[in-house]
Design an enzyme around this catalytic site. Structure first.
Site, PDB file in Angstrom:
ATOM      1  N   HIS A  85      20.303  46.353  35.830  1.00 16.11           N
ATOM      2  CA  HIS A  85      19.820  46.040  34.250  1.00 16.11           C
ATOM      3  C   HIS A  85      18.637  45.124  34.252  1.00 16.11           C
ATOM      4  CE1 HIS A  85      22.351  42.136  33.495  1.00 16.11           C
ATOM      5  NE2 HIS A  85      21.670  41.898  34.561  1.00 16.11           N
TER       6      HIS A  85
ATOM      7  N   HIS B 148      17.433  44.574  38.182  1.00 13.69           N
ATOM      8  CA  HIS B 148      18.199  44.232  39.508  1.00 13.69           C
ATOM      9  C   HIS B 148      19.524  44.555  39.186  1.00 13.69           C
ATOM     10  CE1 HIS B 148      18.747  41.032  36.346  1.00 13.69           C
ATOM     11  NE2 HIS B 148      20.126  40.704  36.921  1.00 13.69           N
TER      12      HIS B 148
ATOM     13  N   HIS C 282      24.294  44.415  39.923  1.00 16.17           N
ATOM     14  CA  HIS C 282      25.197  43.434  40.196  1.00 16.17           C
ATOM     15  C   HIS C 282      26.483  44.222  40.509  1.00 16.17           C
ATOM     16  CE1 HIS C 282      23.586  39.934  38.302  1.00 16.17           C
ATOM     17  NE2 HIS C 282      23.065  40.549  36.992  1.00 16.17           N
TER      18      HIS C 282
HETATM   19 NI    NI Z   1      21.634  40.283  35.791  1.00 18.73          NI
END
Ligand code: NI
Length: 139
Positions: free
Chosen positions: A14, A39, A41
């Site tokens: 996101h 980036h 997650h």
């Molecule tokens: Ni983030």
């Protein structure tokens, strides 16, 4: 009343950027998370269901039924996705993990009766862990 919490994982990318703010304000509010290239997650999702035990099975919920629902509503759409680009909710919503938790809760609630036709179990709440330091809870 018994609660069951079941754990899932998905990976997604996101970029946090609010159109209502200037570029400078966005950098200030979101820091590195405003990086234009995004980036990723490894999110950990926990779904809690609650209800009385079924007298015949001795269970609060069939975990396989919950797994199907979470897979259809969340994992199939969000795993290995770019949330900004590929999730319709985030066309008009910043994909913070706070918003992600609310979106996941809404998806599960809307489809709940298609999986669980009876009064119980009910959705008790969800938690989304974004990093070791950030976990968001919604109920
Ligand atoms: Ni983030």
């Amino acid at each position: 009343m018994i609660k069951l919490t079941r754990a899932y994982r998905f990976s997604a990318s996101h970029r946090l950027h609010a159109p209502a703010l200037s570029d400078e304000e966005n950098r200030e509010v979101y820091g590195k998370c405003n990086n234009p290239y995004g980036h990723g997650h490894n999110y950990a999702l926990e779904v809690t269901v609650e209800g009385p035990l079924d007298a015949d099975t001795g269970r609060v919920c069939n975990p396989a039924t919950l797994d199907r629902l979470v897979t259809q509503c969340v994992l199939e759409n969000f795993d290995h996705a770019n949330l900004n680009e590929q999730a319709e909710e985030f066309q008009s919503l910043v994909p913070t993990t706070e918003n992600l938790a609310i979106v996941i809760d809404g998806r599960l609630r809307r489809a709940w009766k298609s999986a669980f036709e009876r009064e119980w179990p009910r959705l008790g709440g969800i938690r989304v862990r974004e990093t070791k330091r950030n976990t968001f809870e919604y109920r």
